[in-house]
Structure formats: C-alpha cells, structure tokens
Scaffold this active site. Sequence first.
Site, mmCIF file in Angstrom:
data_model
loop_
_atom_site.group_PDB
_atom_site.id
_atom_site.type_symbol
_atom_site.label_atom_id
_atom_site.label_comp_id
_atom_site.label_asym_id
_atom_site.label_seq_id
_atom_site.Cartn_x
_atom_site.Cartn_y
_atom_site.Cartn_z
ATOM 1 N N ARG A 103 48.369 53.593 26.087
ATOM 2 C CA ARG A 103 46.976 53.507 25.602
ATOM 3 C C ARG A 103 46.855 54.511 24.464
ATOM 4 O O ARG A 103 47.048 55.716 24.665
ATOM 5 C CB ARG A 103 45.991 53.836 26.720
ATOM 6 C CG ARG A 103 44.581 54.028 26.202
ATOM 7 C CD ARG A 103 43.537 54.051 27.287
ATOM 8 N NE ARG A 103 43.325 52.723 27.824
ATOM 9 C CZ ARG A 103 42.256 52.364 28.532
ATOM 10 N NH1 ARG A 103 41.307 53.235 28.797
ATOM 11 N NH2 ARG A 103 42.131 51.124 28.983
ATOM 12 N N HIS A 130 42.996 44.825 23.323
ATOM 13 C CA HIS A 130 43.088 45.173 24.748
ATOM 14 C C HIS A 130 43.533 43.910 25.498
ATOM 15 O O HIS A 130 42.764 43.307 26.253
ATOM 16 C CB HIS A 130 41.719 45.662 25.223
ATOM 17 C CG HIS A 130 41.739 46.425 26.506
ATOM 18 N ND1 HIS A 130 42.902 46.751 27.167
ATOM 19 C CD2 HIS A 130 40.719 46.939 27.266
ATOM 20 C CE1 HIS A 130 42.592 47.440 28.265
ATOM 21 N NE2 HIS A 130 41.288 47.564 28.350
ATOM 22 N N GLN A 133 43.181 43.379 29.391
ATOM 23 C CA GLN A 133 41.796 43.133 29.796
ATOM 24 C C GLN A 133 41.448 41.652 29.602
ATOM 25 O O GLN A 133 40.896 41.011 30.494
ATOM 26 C CB GLN A 133 40.851 44.005 28.951
ATOM 27 C CG GLN A 133 39.399 43.819 29.280
ATOM 28 C CD GLN A 133 39.029 44.374 30.650
ATOM 29 O OE1 GLN A 133 39.327 45.508 30.958
ATOM 30 N NE2 GLN A 133 38.415 43.567 31.492
ATOM 31 N N ASP A 221 30.411 44.813 25.836
ATOM 32 C CA ASP A 221 31.233 46.023 25.940
ATOM 33 C C ASP A 221 30.432 47.153 25.303
ATOM 34 O O ASP A 221 29.425 46.909 24.616
ATOM 35 C CB ASP A 221 32.577 45.794 25.203
ATOM 36 C CG ASP A 221 33.510 47.013 25.271
ATOM 37 O OD1 ASP A 221 33.338 47.859 26.165
ATOM 38 O OD2 ASP A 221 34.420 47.110 24.404
ATOM 39 N N CYS A 260 33.896 44.706 30.520
ATOM 40 C CA CYS A 260 35.215 45.264 30.850
ATOM 41 C C CYS A 260 35.107 46.602 31.583
ATOM 42 O O CYS A 260 36.062 47.024 32.227
ATOM 43 C CB CYS A 260 36.041 45.416 29.580
ATOM 44 S SG CYS A 260 35.235 46.448 28.331
ATOM 45 N N ARG A 288 42.296 43.178 37.017
ATOM 46 C CA ARG A 288 43.218 43.977 36.209
ATOM 47 C C ARG A 288 44.493 44.218 37.016
ATOM 48 O O ARG A 288 45.605 44.111 36.503
ATOM 49 C CB ARG A 288 42.574 45.313 35.806
ATOM 50 C CG ARG A 288 41.389 45.226 34.860
ATOM 51 C CD ARG A 288 41.771 44.658 33.502
ATOM 52 N NE ARG A 288 42.861 45.394 32.893
ATOM 53 C CZ ARG A 288 42.739 46.559 32.245
ATOM 54 N NH1 ARG A 288 41.552 47.107 32.082
ATOM 55 N NH2 ARG A 288 43.794 47.161 31.719
HETATM 56 N N1 CP Z 1 38.413 48.299 31.144
HETATM 57 C C1 CP Z 1 39.265 49.315 31.063
HETATM 58 O O1 CP Z 1 40.280 49.267 30.367
HETATM 59 O O2 CP Z 1 38.924 50.404 31.831
HETATM 60 P P1 CP Z 1 39.579 51.851 31.703
HETATM 61 O O3 CP Z 1 39.246 52.370 30.332
HETATM 62 O O4 CP Z 1 38.927 52.660 32.797
HETATM 63 O O5 CP Z 1 41.058 51.736 31.897
HETATM 64 N N1 NVA Z 2 35.975 49.122 23.525
HETATM 65 C C1 NVA Z 2 36.193 50.104 24.559
HETATM 66 C C2 NVA Z 2 36.898 49.491 25.719
HETATM 67 C C3 NVA Z 2 37.101 50.400 26.898
HETATM 68 C C4 NVA Z 2 37.867 49.760 28.001
HETATM 69 C C5 NVA Z 2 36.983 51.266 23.990
HETATM 70 O O1 NVA Z 2 37.907 51.044 23.201
HETATM 71 O O2 NVA Z 2 36.656 52.409 24.314
#
Ligand code: CP
Ligand code: NVA
Length: 301
Positions: A103, A130, A133, A221, A260, A288
Amino acid sequence: MNHFLCVHDSSAEELGELLTLSAELKRRYKQGTLKRSLEGKVLAMIFEKASLRTRMSFQIAMFDLGGTGISLKPDDIGILGQREPIKDVARVIGRYVHGIMCRTFSHQTLKELAEHAGVPVINALSDWSHPCQAMADVLTIREHLGALAGKKIAFIGDGNNVARSLAFVTAKFDMTMAIASPAGYELDGETHRRVNRDRPCLSLHSDPVEAVTGADVVYTDTWVSMGQEEETRRRVADFAGFQVNADLLSHAPDAKIMHCLPAHRGHEITDDIAESANSVIFDQAENRLHFQRALLAKLLG
Ligand code: CP
Ligand code: NVA
C-alpha cells in the site's frame, strides 16, 4: 497473471475465475474445509499508509491458507526509495518471501517493485487504484443482485483510486457506471477513454440525481483520501451537494448502498443511509477477506 497491480491488466476471464474461486473458498471457509494450500509461504505486507481492512484481511488470508504475513511499515524499513532504492528493496524482499503486497502513494512504486522483486506483487491501494477493493465489491454485488452483466453502479464523489478501479471492473464484467463529481474532481480522461474503449459503459456527470437514476448500486468514498488531509477544508466545501443521503436515495430507493470504508458520516454519507436496510457496506468489508484468499491462492499457490 504474475502480479495484481490494476484490474485493467487482467482479462475478463481471469477476473471471472478469481470471483469464482473467491466464492468457492468463502464456502469452504464457512464449512471449515479450507485447504492449507500456502503452507510454508510468506507474504511481505508493506504499508506506507494506514489500513484496517486490507491489513487484517491479507494477514488472516495467509494464516487461513497455512502461510504467514509479515507487516512492514516505514518505521521498520524506511520510506521506499528514501533509505534505499526501491529496486534494491524489491530484490532483497523478493529473496526472502513468496509474494509482496504493498500500500503506497505512487503507483510507480508498485511498478518498480513488480519489475525487480522476482515474486508476485499485489497493489493494496495506490493513489491510482485499489483493485482488491473493486473485486471484493463485485463479489458483493453478485451475492446480493445476481449476475453482474447489465447492473448499473452510481458512484457519487471523487474520481479517485476507488472510482477508477470500479470503472475498470465495470468494463470487465459488462456492467455500467455513472460517476457524479464536482468540477475539478472528475475521473481522469484517460481512464474514461480506456474504460469505454470497447463499449460505452461509463458516463461522467455533474448532477448526482442524474447518476443515481436507474442505479442498482449507489457507491461513495471519502472526499479526502489518505495523503490529502491538508486539503480537507477546501474539499469539504467543494463536495457539498455530493452526499449520499435520503434525499438523493429517493431517486434510487431500491439501490444497494456501498462504501469501501472508512466512512465519514455527515460528509460523503449520512449515518441513516450507512445503517439502512439496503446498506451492504459490511458485506463488502468481509468480502475483502474472501477475495484476498483467492488472489493469494492463485498468485502464490
Ligand atoms: N477499504 C480499505 O481498503 O480499508 P483500509 O484502508 O482499512 O484497508
Ligand atoms: N480513497 C481512499 C480509499 C481508502 C480505502 C484513500 O485512498 O484514502
């Protein structure tokens, strides 16, 4: 499939197989008959940003399949590319483990890891996309609404990483998608063109009512993604009128509600809608885990 960086990189057939495997492993998990197909395998999990769902679901998926996940944060290994070059980190980690999940901020970091690691690399969220997701989301839609083909997703909010991956899955599974965003926050034109290359399945709107009309799913989101915290005040003002609330849902009363997570109640979604009977938000969160298991079994097995 060697890596999983973007939904767009995989064929519709490969993604369909992953969904089938997710459902199968979910069933076996619930029956207690899951096989330990990743016995002795190790996944490195690099997190440059916070995570609840992604971190737990990958770690538990590895554990369930007989393997191990090792979580690495900047405090442990330094910021990628700052303490040492990304290609060196990739080559070192790649000699210790069987797969890398990352990530990160820049999607380029993932590409560089994938180029040099010598083991499968999984995108656990970048500023660009993502994909895990989006795949858990279509698994959830299929469970609640049946066949994906022809279903319409309305996405209300920022044309961000989550919206982009959903747009790509929409094209792969013969669905349609309407995104409503304020001026300046639209999905980028290149993604729009790529998604619509073979079939005009994605439309961009400035009016949320127009987007949700006829939708089977209404998705939102955060207005402020990780790394954009300094823009919070401006974004909250700019996104006024783009909230998923009872007024908007009166134009799509039967639509499933998706998010999400993490959700910011009172901003992109109201509490009553997040908690409503049509909300499938926590099924998404659970899925997930079920998708991650299938992805790991496929890439590392
Ligand atoms: N939706 C999602 O990716 O959640 P986290 O940021 O908690 O991993
Ligand atoms: N768009 C958000 C998604 C979090 C799961 C981010 O990138 O923070």
